[in-house]
Design a protein around this motif. Structure first.
Motif, mmCIF file in Angstrom:
data_model
loop_
_atom_site.group_PDB
_atom_site.id
_atom_site.type_symbol
_atom_site.label_atom_id
_atom_site.label_comp_id
_atom_site.label_asym_id
_atom_site.label_seq_id
_atom_site.Cartn_x
_atom_site.Cartn_y
_atom_site.Cartn_z
ATOM 1 N N GLU A 1 0.837 -1.188 0.000
ATOM 2 C CA GLU A 1 0.000 0.000 0.000
ATOM 3 C C GLU A 1 0.877 1.244 0.000
ATOM 4 O O GLU A 1 2.034 1.195 0.441
ATOM 5 C CB GLU A 1 -0.910 0.025 1.240
ATOM 6 N N ALA A 2 0.316 2.335 -0.502
ATOM 7 C CA ALA A 2 1.036 3.612 -0.512
ATOM 8 C C ALA A 2 0.032 4.734 -0.273
ATOM 9 O O ALA A 2 -1.117 4.658 -0.723
ATOM 10 C CB ALA A 2 1.749 3.812 -1.848
ATOM 11 N N ALA A 3 0.474 5.776 0.427
ATOM 12 C CA ALA A 3 -0.413 6.901 0.754
ATOM 13 C C ALA A 3 -0.101 8.162 -0.036
ATOM 14 O O ALA A 3 -0.846 9.133 0.019
ATOM 15 C CB ALA A 3 -0.328 7.209 2.250
ATOM 16 N N THR A 4 1.016 8.161 -0.783
ATOM 17 C CA THR A 4 1.399 9.314 -1.604
ATOM 18 C C THR A 4 1.902 8.817 -2.950
ATOM 19 O O THR A 4 2.228 7.642 -3.119
ATOM 20 C CB THR A 4 2.510 10.139 -0.939
ATOM 21 N N GLY A 5 2.017 9.748 -3.899
ATOM 22 C CA GLY A 5 2.544 9.381 -5.194
ATOM 23 C C GLY A 5 3.980 8.910 -5.118
ATOM 24 O O GLY A 5 4.375 7.934 -5.758
ATOM 25 N N GLU A 6 4.786 9.618 -4.309
ATOM 26 C CA GLU A 6 6.189 9.234 -4.163
ATOM 27 C C GLU A 6 6.321 7.832 -3.582
ATOM 28 O O GLU A 6 7.137 7.022 -4.032
ATOM 29 C CB GLU A 6 6.931 10.225 -3.258
ATOM 30 N N GLU A 7 5.496 7.543 -2.571
ATOM 31 C CA GLU A 7 5.535 6.214 -1.959
ATOM 32 C C GLU A 7 5.058 5.158 -2.943
ATOM 33 O O GLU A 7 5.585 4.038 -2.964
ATOM 34 C CB GLU A 7 4.662 6.194 -0.703
ATOM 35 N N ALA A 8 4.078 5.494 -3.781
ATOM 36 C CA ALA A 8 3.592 4.547 -4.788
ATOM 37 C C ALA A 8 4.711 4.161 -5.747
ATOM 38 O O ALA A 8 4.860 2.983 -6.106
ATOM 39 C CB ALA A 8 2.423 5.151 -5.552
ATOM 40 N N VAL A 9 5.502 5.156 -6.147
ATOM 41 C CA VAL A 9 6.627 4.867 -7.053
ATOM 42 C C VAL A 9 7.637 3.969 -6.363
ATOM 43 O O VAL A 9 8.089 2.963 -6.928
ATOM 44 C CB VAL A 9 7.294 6.179 -7.517
ATOM 45 N N ARG A 10 7.991 4.308 -5.129
ATOM 46 C CA ARG A 10 8.981 3.505 -4.400
ATOM 47 C C ARG A 10 8.493 2.070 -4.219
ATOM 48 O O ARG A 10 9.242 1.103 -4.438
ATOM 49 C CB ARG A 10 9.263 4.135 -3.029
ATOM 50 N N GLN A 11 7.237 1.921 -3.809
ATOM 51 C CA GLN A 11 6.695 0.590 -3.583
ATOM 52 C C GLN A 11 6.600 -0.202 -4.882
ATOM 53 O O GLN A 11 6.857 -1.408 -4.916
ATOM 54 C CB GLN A 11 5.307 0.701 -2.937
ATOM 55 N N ALA A 12 6.215 0.471 -5.956
ATOM 56 C CA ALA A 12 6.103 -0.219 -7.238
ATOM 57 C C ALA A 12 7.459 -0.742 -7.705
ATOM 58 O O ALA A 12 7.573 -1.881 -8.172
ATOM 59 C CB ALA A 12 5.499 0.707 -8.293
ATOM 60 N N LEU A 13 8.489 0.090 -7.569
ATOM 61 C CA LEU A 13 9.815 -0.340 -7.998
ATOM 62 C C LEU A 13 10.356 -1.452 -7.118
ATOM 63 O O LEU A 13 11.106 -2.323 -7.583
ATOM 64 C CB LEU A 13 10.778 0.859 -7.985
ATOM 65 N N ARG A 14 9.952 -1.444 -5.853
ATOM 66 C CA ARG A 14 10.432 -2.487 -4.933
ATOM 67 C C ARG A 14 9.650 -3.784 -5.100
ATOM 68 O O ARG A 14 10.222 -4.881 -5.138
ATOM 69 C CB ARG A 14 10.316 -1.999 -3.486
ATOM 70 N N LEU A 15 8.319 -3.682 -5.225
ATOM 71 C CA LEU A 15 7.462 -4.863 -5.229
ATOM 72 C C LEU A 15 7.152 -5.381 -6.637
ATOM 73 O O LEU A 15 6.735 -6.517 -6.785
ATOM 74 C CB LEU A 15 6.144 -4.542 -4.512
ATOM 75 N N ARG A 16 7.293 -4.519 -7.645
ATOM 76 C CA ARG A 16 7.031 -4.865 -9.035
ATOM 77 C C ARG A 16 5.655 -5.530 -9.205
ATOM 78 O O ARG A 16 5.542 -6.670 -9.662
ATOM 79 C CB ARG A 16 8.140 -5.777 -9.585
ATOM 80 N N PRO A 17 4.594 -4.827 -8.834
ATOM 81 C CA PRO A 17 3.245 -5.398 -8.930
ATOM 82 C C PRO A 17 2.798 -5.536 -10.381
ATOM 83 O O PRO A 17 3.326 -4.870 -11.289
ATOM 84 C CB PRO A 17 2.384 -4.369 -8.193
#
Length: 217
Positions: free
Chosen positions: A33-49
């Motif tokens: 999960e992510a609460a901001t756009g920046e966190e969404a990018v970080r999580q996406a690059l880490r988790l590769r959903p």
């Protein structure tokens, strides 16, 4: 095959609600999960959903900027934009950024799960009523971003019917051809125009004023 999903929304209750709805499908796993756009990018690059459910309005970097950044690094990822209102003016920009479609946050549970499956399969989420209305309002530009000259007459006809909101099956019935032939025409049009998917085909159709007179019923 399990579809890995990342939830990006600044409201914890919204994320919890979507997580609970998606958990009812054994083939979908919420990996983060992510609460901001920046966190969404970080999580996406880490988790590769496989799929990201992206809120269009978040603090800091919004869903549109996050969509561009994620797809630049993970072109195979599919992003569904979430919006409170189906007339959100930013939806058009999100689609141009590469999003595979959008949903309102009032979406029915079954439709949410179906949307994840649809975009993961490589298709686009085009609601004939909502998407057509948004694209029509915001895609009318004096200079189209790309020409449709490379398409055959039949491909132009199919793209025009897509822009009118018809499904593959409806197009097949209208043109008296098979759904497989319709899909072939769409695939060829996407390849010739160098666009990402069906959503961007619709945007190009509206930008080039290619609008079938056929009404969706």
């Amino acid at each position: 095959m399990t579809v890995n999903v990342l939830l990006a929304d600044d409201q914890a209750l919204v994320r919890a609600g979507f997580r609970a709805l998606l958990a009812k499908d054994d083939e979908i796993t919420v990996v983060g999960e992510a609460a901001t756009g920046e966190e969404a990018v970080r999580q996406a690059l880490r988790l590769r959903p496989d799929v990201v459910l992206m809120d269009i309005r978040m603090p800091g970097s919004d869903g549109i900027a996050a969509t561009r950044r994620i797809l630049a690094e993970l072109p195979g990822c599919r992003i569904i934009i979430l919006t409170t209102f189906d007339t959100d003016e930013n939806v058009f920009d999100a689609l141009r950024a590469g999003a595979s479609g959008f949903l309102t946050k009032e979406v029915e549970p079954a439709e949410l799960r179906r949307a994840v499956a649809v975009v993961h399969a490589g298709d686009s989420l085009l609601s004939p009523g909502v998407t057509r209305r948004v694209v029509e309002r915001f895609a009318n530009r004096p200079e189209p971003s790309a020409s449709l000259d490379a398409l055959t007459a039949r491909e132009l006809e199919v793209v025009g019917l897509i822009a009118a909101g018809l499904s593959n099956e409806e197009i097949a019935r209208h043109l008296v051809i098979s759904p497989l032939t319709v899909k072939t025409h769409i695939t060829r049009a996407i390849t010739k125009l160098g666009v990402r998917d069906r959503v961007q085909l619709v945007i190009l159709a509206y930008e080039n004023d290619l609008r079938s007179s056929i009404s969706h019923r």
